[in-house]
Write a protein that holds these residues in place. Structure first.
Motif, PDB file in Angstrom:
ATOM      1  N   ARG A   1     -19.296 -47.114  82.808  1.00 58.45           N
ATOM      2  CA  ARG A   1     -17.985 -47.117  82.197  1.00 58.45           C
ATOM      3  C   ARG A   1     -16.938 -46.790  83.256  1.00 58.45           C
ATOM      4  O   ARG A   1     -17.267 -46.398  84.373  1.00 58.45           O
ATOM      5  CB  ARG A   1     -17.915 -46.102  81.041  1.00 58.45           C
TER       6      ARG A   1
ATOM      7  N   TRP B   1     -28.010 -42.011  79.890  1.00 61.34           N
ATOM      8  CA  TRP B   1     -26.664 -41.914  80.441  1.00 61.34           C
ATOM      9  C   TRP B   1     -26.401 -40.539  81.054  1.00 61.34           C
ATOM     10  O   TRP B   1     -26.834 -39.519  80.518  1.00 61.34           O
ATOM     11  CB  TRP B   1     -25.632 -42.172  79.351  1.00 61.34           C
TER      12      TRP B   1
ATOM     13  N   ARG C   1     -26.117 -41.802  75.007  1.00 63.59           N
ATOM     14  CA  ARG C   1     -24.811 -42.409  75.222  1.00 63.59           C
ATOM     15  C   ARG C   1     -23.862 -41.345  75.760  1.00 63.59           C
ATOM     16  O   ARG C   1     -23.969 -40.167  75.411  1.00 63.59           O
ATOM     17  CB  ARG C   1     -24.235 -42.971  73.917  1.00 63.59           C
TER      18      ARG C   1
ATOM     19  N   TYR D   1     -19.560 -40.964  77.026  1.00 57.83           N
ATOM     20  CA  TYR D   1     -18.268 -41.637  76.933  1.00 57.83           C
ATOM     21  C   TYR D   1     -17.263 -41.055  77.936  1.00 57.83           C
ATOM     22  O   TYR D   1     -17.570 -40.129  78.690  1.00 57.83           O
ATOM     23  CB  TYR D   1     -17.737 -41.553  75.504  1.00 57.83           C
ATOM     24  N   ASP D   2     -16.043 -41.598  77.918  1.00 57.56           N
ATOM     25  CA  ASP D   2     -15.013 -41.204  78.883  1.00 57.56           C
ATOM     26  C   ASP D   2     -14.459 -39.815  78.581  1.00 57.56           C
ATOM     27  O   ASP D   2     -14.457 -39.357  77.433  1.00 57.56           O
ATOM     28  CB  ASP D   2     -13.859 -42.206  78.862  1.00 57.56           C
TER      29      ASP D   2
ATOM     30  N   ALA E   1     -15.608 -34.960  76.898  1.00 57.22           N
ATOM     31  CA  ALA E   1     -16.166 -36.284  76.630  1.00 57.22           C
ATOM     32  C   ALA E   1     -17.237 -36.165  75.555  1.00 57.22           C
ATOM     33  O   ALA E   1     -17.972 -35.172  75.490  1.00 57.22           O
ATOM     34  CB  ALA E   1     -16.772 -36.885  77.898  1.00 57.22           C
TER      35      ALA E   1
ATOM     36  N   ARG F   1     -23.995 -38.498  73.014  1.00 57.81           N
ATOM     37  CA  ARG F   1     -24.867 -38.719  71.849  1.00 57.81           C
ATOM     38  C   ARG F   1     -26.319 -38.596  72.279  1.00 57.81           C
ATOM     39  O   ARG F   1     -26.718 -39.127  73.321  1.00 57.81           O
ATOM     40  CB  ARG F   1     -24.609 -40.096  71.238  1.00 57.81           C
TER      41      ARG F   1
ATOM     42  N   ARG G   1     -24.158 -36.041  67.826  1.00 57.60           N
ATOM     43  CA  ARG G   1     -23.123 -36.077  68.865  1.00 57.60           C
ATOM     44  C   ARG G   1     -22.617 -34.682  69.197  1.00 57.60           C
ATOM     45  O   ARG G   1     -22.619 -33.793  68.344  1.00 57.60           O
ATOM     46  CB  ARG G   1     -21.960 -36.969  68.408  1.00 57.60           C
TER      47      ARG G   1
ATOM     48  N   ARG H   1     -12.638 -37.463  69.624  1.00 55.48           N
ATOM     49  CA  ARG H   1     -12.276 -36.658  70.790  1.00 55.48           C
ATOM     50  C   ARG H   1     -11.320 -35.523  70.428  1.00 55.48           C
ATOM     51  O   ARG H   1     -10.643 -35.554  69.405  1.00 55.48           O
ATOM     52  CB  ARG H   1     -11.664 -37.543  71.871  1.00 55.48           C
TER      53      ARG H   1
END
Length: 370
Positions: free
Chosen positions: A259, A274, A291, A293-294, A300, A303, A308, A332
């Motif tokens: 990403r 990840w 998973r 994320y940003d 951030a 998962r 999560r 977020r």
């Protein structure tokens, strides 16, 4: 301000009573009760009773709400009702502009409006794709344009040129100043538009120029430029980054997927899991999550399985796991609070970093019904 402790963070500060929830903005957050949306303040007090059919994310001090007649309007602590009208459709504010769909003569067009609800220009378009003031990406009469909205609403437009394979692009996204991503059946391209006074002259990076091979390279996926890099996937399947300053590719094929960089880190996939790297390409969080994320404001979402949690950027220890994956869903953090779903209901967790009071309290109380 110090972060909340792990045990504090995992306790919801607004109990999970709601059928849906959105992120906080301007001291208020949308919550869903049954089929209708209302708003709570940071204490969980309902300050706008559930009455709206739909809501869109708040930005620039403004939330967007849809009434029972399917009309959209602005709502917020500093929005004066008398200054606003309802629209057939309305997209969330970004950097001081929002797009609205309304009638212009015998036609309906998309227009850009400012924070006062006034049009930035009298010119409307068939489609408003993206904007980053003073630029916008639009479609009109089947053609694609990057426009610059100047003083007094003057619109200067550059059409995506005829020679480009992306003349009839199937999609465009990620406007960042003069850069955007074009998508066509032939692949993706990073396009750069330059305006020279009032004589628009397009400068196309027509795919991306690979300085090392002295030729263009086409891609099956591209992300908008972020922190000097473009995350991409070549048509041979390899993932990596394009470094804008040097016009070189870096770390191509090293990771299975990745990403964009955000706040100095990028999520990367290796062996099916990840983790995160820094801008030197060093792995700073081993790939152990399903998973990642940003980062936004230091946090951030991660998962693991169907649960999560959150990572955080610690000034002393780097990236650490802030809340272990334990919620059915999360959004977020904004203004120190994040929506979290447990046992089918939504509430809010805290990161211990409430913003300055003047950023969240100005005028909120006037929304409370008498």
């Amino acid at each position: 301000m110090a972060l909340a402790t792990a045990s504090q963070a995992q306790e919801m500060v607004i109990a999970p009573h709601y059928d849906g929830a959105g992120t906080f903005h301007a001291g208020m957050a949308p919550v869903k009760v049954g089929e209708l949306w209302g708003f709570v303040d940071r204490t969980g007090k309902m300050i706008v009773a559930p009455q709206y059919a739909n809501v869109r994310p708040g930005q620039d001090g403004v939330h967007l709400v849809q009434d029972e007649f399917q009309s959209w309007r602005a709502l917020g602590p500093n929005v004066e009702d008398a200054n606003w009208v309802s629209y057939r459709d309305m997209m969330s504010y970004k950097n001081g502009w929002a797009s609205v769909w309304q009638r212009s003569g015998s036609e309906e067009k998309w227009f850009l409006i400012d924070l006062e609800g006034d049009r930035t220009s009298s010119t409307g378009f068939d489609q408003m794709i993206d904007w980053d003031p003073p630029f916008a990406l639009v479609r009109e009469a089947g053609s694609l344009y990057v426009i610059h909205v100047g003083e007094f609403g003057y619109v200067n437009a550059v059409e995506v040129p005829e020679f480009s394979a992306f003349r009839n692009a199937t999609g465009l996204s990620g406007l960042t100043g003069r850069h955007f991503i074009a998508t066509s059946p032939q692949g993706h391209a990073l396009l750069e538009i330059r305006f020279d006074d009032y004589r628009p002259e397009p400068m196309i990076a027509g795919s991306i120029w690979d300085q090392s091979t002295r030729q263009e390279a086409r891609f099956s996926r591209l992300s908008p430029p972020s922190e000097g890099y473009v995350a991409l996937q070549r048509q041979d399947g390899a993932w990596g980054f394009y470094h804008l300053a040097t016009a070189n590719f870096v770390w191509m094929g090293r990771f299975e997927q990745l990403r964009s960089f955000s706040e100095g880190y990028a999520a990367v996939k290796s062996n099916g899991k990840w983790g995160y790297i820094n801008r030197r390409g060093e792995v700073v969080v081993q790939p152990v999550y399903d998973r990642a994320y940003d980062f936004h404001d230091g946090f951030a979402v991660i998962r693991q399985g169907e649960l999560r949690g959150f990572m955080s950027i610690d000034p002393d220890r780097g990236i650490t796991e802030f809340i272990a994956p334990q919620y059915q869903d999360v959004f977020r953090f904004r203004e120190g609070l994040a929506p979290a779903k447990a046992d089918g209901k939504w509430g809010f967790v805290s990161n211990g970093q409430a913003p300055a009071p003047e950023l969240i309290q100005s005028g909120v109380q006037k929304l409370v019904p008498n």
